[in-house]
Design a protein around this motif. Structure first.
Motif, PDB file in Angstrom:
ATOM      1  N   MET A  33      34.881  55.684  32.939  1.00 35.37           N
ATOM      2  CA  MET A  33      34.546  54.167  32.804  1.00 35.37           C
ATOM      3  C   MET A  33      35.048  53.630  34.014  1.00 35.37           C
ATOM      4  N   HIS A  34      34.275  52.768  34.831  1.00 37.04           N
ATOM      5  CA  HIS A  34      34.650  52.121  36.007  1.00 37.04           C
ATOM      6  C   HIS A  34      35.476  50.679  35.758  1.00 37.04           C
ATOM      7  N   GLU A  35      35.188  50.284  34.317  1.00 34.28           N
ATOM      8  CA  GLU A  35      35.727  49.117  33.838  1.00 34.28           C
ATOM      9  C   GLU A  35      37.399  49.098  34.136  1.00 34.28           C
ATOM     10  N   PHE A  36      38.026  50.276  33.797  1.00 32.34           N
ATOM     11  CA  PHE A  36      39.418  50.344  33.983  1.00 32.34           C
ATOM     12  C   PHE A  36      39.777  49.988  35.498  1.00 32.34           C
ATOM     13  N   GLY A  37      39.345  50.371  36.387  1.00 36.05           N
ATOM     14  CA  GLY A  37      39.720  50.189  37.796  1.00 36.05           C
ATOM     15  C   GLY A  37      39.348  48.716  38.072  1.00 36.05           C
ATOM     16  N   ILE A  38      38.204  48.057  37.423  1.00 35.64           N
ATOM     17  CA  ILE A  38      38.047  46.677  37.697  1.00 35.64           C
ATOM     18  C   ILE A  38      38.894  45.740  36.988  1.00 35.64           C
ATOM     19  N   ALA A  39      39.458  46.220  35.617  1.00 33.49           N
ATOM     20  CA  ALA A  39      40.667  45.565  34.800  1.00 33.49           C
ATOM     21  C   ALA A  39      41.664  45.862  35.519  1.00 33.49           C
ATOM     22  N   GLU A  40      42.111  46.746  36.161  1.00 33.61           N
ATOM     23  CA  GLU A  40      43.622  46.879  36.917  1.00 33.61           C
ATOM     24  C   GLU A  40      43.403  45.966  38.143  1.00 33.61           C
ATOM     25  N   ALA A  41      42.319  45.741  38.868  1.00 37.04           N
ATOM     26  CA  ALA A  41      42.072  44.930  40.051  1.00 37.04           C
ATOM     27  C   ALA A  41      42.370  43.535  39.365  1.00 37.04           C
ATOM     28  N   ILE A  42      41.776  43.115  38.340  1.00 40.34           N
ATOM     29  CA  ILE A  42      41.860  41.937  37.901  1.00 40.34           C
ATOM     30  C   ILE A  42      43.366  41.627  37.384  1.00 40.34           C
ATOM     31  N   LEU A  43      43.941  42.460  36.591  1.00 34.73           N
ATOM     32  CA  LEU A  43      45.135  42.397  36.370  1.00 34.73           C
ATOM     33  C   LEU A  43      46.452  42.094  37.564  1.00 34.73           C
ATOM     34  N   THR A  44      46.154  42.912  38.710  1.00 32.97           N
ATOM     35  CA  THR A  44      46.876  42.639  39.680  1.00 32.97           C
ATOM     36  C   THR A  44      46.713  41.205  40.284  1.00 32.97           C
ATOM     37  N   ALA A  45      45.591  40.616  40.534  1.00 29.56           N
ATOM     38  CA  ALA A  45      45.437  39.376  40.986  1.00 29.56           C
ATOM     39  C   ALA A  45      45.811  38.353  39.963  1.00 29.56           C
ATOM     40  N   VAL A  46      45.670  38.514  38.778  1.00 28.51           N
ATOM     41  CA  VAL A  46      46.443  37.542  37.641  1.00 28.51           C
ATOM     42  C   VAL A  46      47.786  37.565  37.869  1.00 28.51           C
ATOM     43  N   GLU A  47      48.522  38.932  37.702  1.00 31.28           N
ATOM     44  CA  GLU A  47      49.996  38.921  38.031  1.00 31.28           C
ATOM     45  C   GLU A  47      50.476  38.234  39.534  1.00 31.28           C
ATOM     46  N   ASN A  48      49.815  38.464  40.423  1.00 31.63           N
ATOM     47  CA  ASN A  48      50.112  37.650  41.623  1.00 31.63           C
ATOM     48  C   ASN A  48      50.082  36.207  41.263  1.00 31.63           C
ATOM     49  N   ARG A  49      49.024  35.698  40.867  1.00 34.95           N
ATOM     50  CA  ARG A  49      48.810  34.380  40.803  1.00 34.95           C
ATOM     51  C   ARG A  49      49.834  33.797  39.399  1.00 34.95           C
ATOM     52  N   ALA A  50      49.998  34.427  38.467  1.00 32.54           N
ATOM     53  CA  ALA A  50      50.832  33.904  37.385  1.00 32.54           C
ATOM     54  C   ALA A  50      52.408  33.807  37.842  1.00 32.54           C
ATOM     55  N   ASP A  51      52.752  34.720  38.587  1.00 34.34           N
ATOM     56  CA  ASP A  51      54.343  34.731  39.245  1.00 34.34           C
ATOM     57  C   ASP A  51      55.262  34.831  37.741  1.00 34.34           C
ATOM     58  N   GLY A  52      54.900  35.877  36.933  1.00 35.63           N
ATOM     59  CA  GLY A  52      55.694  35.982  35.694  1.00 35.63           C
ATOM     60  C   GLY A  52      55.497  35.132  34.525  1.00 35.63           C
ATOM     61  N   ARG A  53      54.776  34.181  34.745  1.00 33.74           N
ATOM     62  CA  ARG A  53      54.509  33.220  33.651  1.00 33.74           C
ATOM     63  C   ARG A  53      53.344  33.728  32.602  1.00 33.74           C
ATOM     64  N   PRO A  54      53.428  33.762  31.451  1.00 35.64           N
ATOM     65  CA  PRO A  54      52.623  34.374  30.351  1.00 35.64           C
ATOM     66  C   PRO A  54      51.037  33.730  30.536  1.00 35.64           C
ATOM     67  N   VAL A  55      50.073  34.665  30.554  1.00 34.00           N
ATOM     68  CA  VAL A  55      48.750  34.044  30.659  1.00 34.00           C
ATOM     69  C   VAL A  55      47.768  34.244  29.298  1.00 34.00           C
ATOM     70  N   ARG A  56      46.903  33.155  29.362  1.00 33.06           N
ATOM     71  CA  ARG A  56      46.250  33.137  28.290  1.00 33.06           C
ATOM     72  C   ARG A  56      44.646  33.485  28.618  1.00 33.06           C
ATOM     73  N   LEU A  57      44.101  33.129  29.606  1.00 29.68           N
ATOM     74  CA  LEU A  57      42.873  33.550  30.025  1.00 29.68           C
ATOM     75  C   LEU A  57      42.818  33.531  31.526  1.00 29.68           C
ATOM     76  N   ALA A  58      41.670  34.516  31.997  1.00 29.03           N
ATOM     77  CA  ALA A  58      41.500  34.651  33.335  1.00 29.03           C
ATOM     78  C   ALA A  58      39.931  34.459  33.641  1.00 29.03           C
ATOM     79  N   ARG A  59      39.514  33.730  34.415  1.00 27.84           N
ATOM     80  CA  ARG A  59      38.176  33.456  34.749  1.00 27.84           C
ATOM     81  C   ARG A  59      37.723  34.177  35.692  1.00 27.84           C
ATOM     82  N   VAL A  60      36.885  35.180  35.743  1.00 25.35           N
ATOM     83  CA  VAL A  60      36.527  35.744  36.942  1.00 25.35           C
ATOM     84  C   VAL A  60      35.064  35.965  37.071  1.00 25.35           C
ATOM     85  N   ARG A  61      34.364  35.927  38.230  1.00 21.54           N
ATOM     86  CA  ARG A  61      33.317  35.839  38.832  1.00 21.54           C
ATOM     87  C   ARG A  61      33.072  37.188  39.105  1.00 21.54           C
TER      88      ARG A  61
END
Length: 130
Positions: free
Chosen positions: A1-29
């Motif tokens: 399932m290629h979705e896991f690779g995409i989800a991991e890429a999204i998670l990496t970007a989210v973690e970089n932006r969140a800087d350790g703060r808890p996240v509720r929503l990620a809006r992705v194009r």
């Protein structure tokens, strides 16, 4: 399932932006050529984000259309279906352009239960005695 690779890429970007703060929503194009849907990407994201600041967060997906050019009749169009046929002639000799984007547009942070400091006058944790 290629979705896991995409989800991991999204998670990496989210973690970089969140800087350790808890996240509720990620809006992705995401481009139509990635062939992902919101329910499936949310399921994959839920699995890859366990134990991270994005655990429990939801992905809001905005699908970016692909540009189509028919090789038979020359008609051009856009579509969110990566397997589209020409809407003008029904031809399948289609050239596509774009539709492979993956962009973290924004994140929504979860509200903190307690924020240290005084809410009206403090701009963060003071260093040393006040």
């Amino acid at each position: 399932m290629h979705e896991f690779g995409i989800a991991e890429a999204i998670l990496t970007a989210v973690e970089n932006r969140a800087d350790g703060r808890p996240v509720r929503l990620a809006r992705v194009r995401a481009g139509a050529m990635l062939r992902i849907t919101e329910p499936v990407i949310n399921q994959a994201f839920s699995m890859v984000s366990e134990g991270s600041p994005a655990e429990g967060a939801r992905v809001e997906l905005v699908v970016i259309p692909v540009s189509l050019a028919c090789g038979s009749c020359g008609h051009t169009d856009v579509s969110t279906d990566p397997f589209a046929v020409c809407p003008a002639c029904g031809g399948t000799d289609i050239d596509t352009e774009g539709g492979d984007e993956l962009v973290l547009e924004s994140i929504q942070l979860a509200e903190a239960a307690h924020v240290p400091g005084h809410s009206r006058g403090d701009r963060g944790n003071p260093v040393g005695p006040a």
